[in-house]
Design an enzyme around this catalytic site. Structure first.
Site, PDB file in Angstrom:
ATOM      1  N   HIS A 277       0.784  -1.210  -0.160  1.00 18.81           N
ATOM      2  CA  HIS A 277       0.017  -0.040  -0.032  1.00 18.81           C
ATOM      3  C   HIS A 277       0.938   1.217  -0.201  1.00 18.81           C
ATOM      4  O   HIS A 277       1.322   1.727  -1.099  1.00 18.81           O
ATOM      5  CB  HIS A 277      -0.887  -0.053   1.316  1.00 18.81           C
ATOM      6  N   HIS A 328      -2.357  -0.117 -11.798  1.00 20.75           N
ATOM      7  CA  HIS A 328      -3.201   0.261 -10.716  1.00 20.75           C
ATOM      8  C   HIS A 328      -4.385  -0.479 -10.672  1.00 20.75           C
ATOM      9  O   HIS A 328      -5.000  -1.045 -11.746  1.00 20.75           O
ATOM     10  CB  HIS A 328      -3.410   1.900 -10.808  1.00 20.75           C
ATOM     11  N   ASP A 387       3.204   6.728  -7.733  1.00 17.85           N
ATOM     12  CA  ASP A 387       4.321   6.260  -7.151  1.00 17.85           C
ATOM     13  C   ASP A 387       5.497   6.255  -8.062  1.00 17.85           C
ATOM     14  O   ASP A 387       6.601   6.480  -7.898  1.00 17.85           O
ATOM     15  CB  ASP A 387       4.140   4.777  -6.378  1.00 17.85           C
TER      16      ASP A 387
END
Length: 451
Positions: A277, A328, A387
């Protein structure tokens, strides 16, 4: 066998038995139509609730039940985050406080409301002296654990800690949002002092600075305006991501039992700490540095493609078969957060003289998406996620890896509080209690003498 060996043997035996006891055949999930990870067969999330806080869009359903990939969208209280972010970028102003106000209240503040809210945030930034001393005295190298413990510590100083009235919930929300930057900055400076023998700096928050500026001031004092604006944008982009992400869902599940705010938020921190996460940006940075060292020509598409193919085939790097920062759970064609962050990352790289590194990262992004589709050949549309650029940006600002995930928490505390408040205030409240299908046959009890 001595006492130590006996204890080690008991643990080993139990662990081996645990492996057998926890093994469940994958076929059983299909047989009983169990949604593993609360995911449908097509990868979409199982609907478990309703919300008015945020919305994450990455596909649309077509007649027949299929999914059509579309450019990603993220909405805060119905407002497109791209519109919010571009307005802030155009005016070169800080926006995290505005987004926090929006998510907590449900509407955008006017100038007077925003100014009063900013003053309230700054008033609540300083920590209780006992909390401050506890952070200084804490040992350990994981700031997420220190953050969780500090949140639980806040319970001690709240005379209405168990209350769930709307005014108390809002006060607690504001205090948590205000104190997270201070806790994280102090915790890192303590870690830096204890681990590296560096001087210990405890700077008090400055009432004339934004949250992003204050954090950088408390952490390291020296920073540029673009550093602060970029960090502010990261906080804006990570403040909320719908009720289905693991940590927000955790906060809602725990809140549904009507426990206190501090226990619920500490649970969310524990969820976010997990590498699947909140720790993904660290994995992207590590991968990026590995590629810098192992790809000789940063402009060679052929060399990059070859290396990514080997990564996906589990031959090189960590042999996980993953390209971190790509893909994702919801976004398909694009992650709007990644697109926005990329704009600021380009400016920041120019300011820091890191244009070559940014160009390399940009080429890696392009080739990773291409090679993923070629190697996997599963018809799945993927893009880079937030990210992919966030770790690179943190490095350019001069932030240490130890605070990457805590920074995520510093942003997401806004969404956590908004969802907790919604969970406790809508009508028809029920404790969240899903079911698990037991797949073990009944067994007759055997008296101990006959075992």
């Amino acid at each position: 066998m001595n006492t130590k060996m006996k204890k080690e043997y008991v643990i080993y035996k139990l662990s081996e038995e645990m492996k057998k006891a926890t093994r469940i055949d994958n076929e059983l999930f299909t047989k009983f139509d169990v949604k593993r990870g609360l995911r449908n067969e097509d990868g979409t999330g199982v609907l478990v609730g309703l919300t008015k806080v945020g919305n994450v869009v990455g596909y649309e359903r077509v007649p027949g039940g299929g999914l059509k990939p579309i450019p990603g969208k993220l909405f805060y209280r119905g407002y497109d985050v791209e519109d919010i972010a571009h307005n802030m970028m155009k005016e070169k102003r800080f926006g995290f406080e505005e987004v926090a106000y929006l998510l907590l209240s449900g509407h955008l503040p006017n100038k007077e409301e925003l100014s009063s809210f900013g003053e309230l945030i700054n008033d609540n930034m300083p920590l209780e002296q006992k909390t401050k001393m506890n952070i200084i005295e804490l040992e350990g190298n994981n700031i997420m654990n220190i953050l969780a413990r500090s949140v639980l510590e806040m319970y001690r100083f709240d005379p209405d800690a168990e209350s769930t009235t709307s005014d108390i919930l809002m006060r607690q929300s504001v205090e948590l949002i205000s104190k997270f930057p201070t806790i994280i900055a102090y915790a890192y400076n303590m870690l830096r002092h204890a681990t590296h023998g560096r001087s210990l700096h405890i700077r008090h928050p400055n009432e004339n600075l934004s949250i992003a500026e204050n954090f950088l001031y408390m952490l390291k004092k020296d920073f540029t305006k673009l550093d602060a604006r970029t960090l502010d944008m990261l906080l804006v982009l990570q403040a909320e991501h719908g009720g289905g992400n693991n940590s927000t869902f955790t906060v809602r599940v725990v809140s549904s039992s009507r426990t206190d705010t501090y226990s619920a938020i500490a649970a969310g921190i524990g969820s976010l700490k997990g590498p699947l996460h909140g720790g993904a940006n660290i994995q992207v940075v590590d991968m990026y540095h590995h590629l810098q060292e192992n790809i000789k020509d940063w402009n060679s598409v052929e060399e990059i493609d070859t290396y990514f193919t080997r990564m996906l085939n589990k031959e090189v790097y960590d042999k996980s078969g993953l390209i971190y920062g790509i893909g994702h759970a919801v976004y398909t064609i694009s992650d709007p957060r990644a697109l926005l962050l990329k704009e600021l990352a380009r400016d920041l790289a120019r300011e820091k003289g890191k244009e070559l590194e940014f160009a390399f990262l940009e080429l890696l992004e392009e080739r990773a998406i291409e090679i993923f589709g070629r190697v996997k050949n599963n018809g799945k549309t993927v893009s880079s996620n937030v990210d992919f650029y966030s770790g690179f940006v943190y490095e350019l600002i001069g932030l240490p890896q130890e605070i990457y995930t805590p920074l995520f928490a510093m942003a997401r505390i806004v969404g956590w509080c908004a969802h907790r408040n919604e969970e406790l205030n809508f009508e028809g409240k029920r404790i969240i209690r899903p079911a698990y299908k037991n797949v073990l046959d009944d067994v007759a009890y055997v008296p101990i003498k006959k075992r």
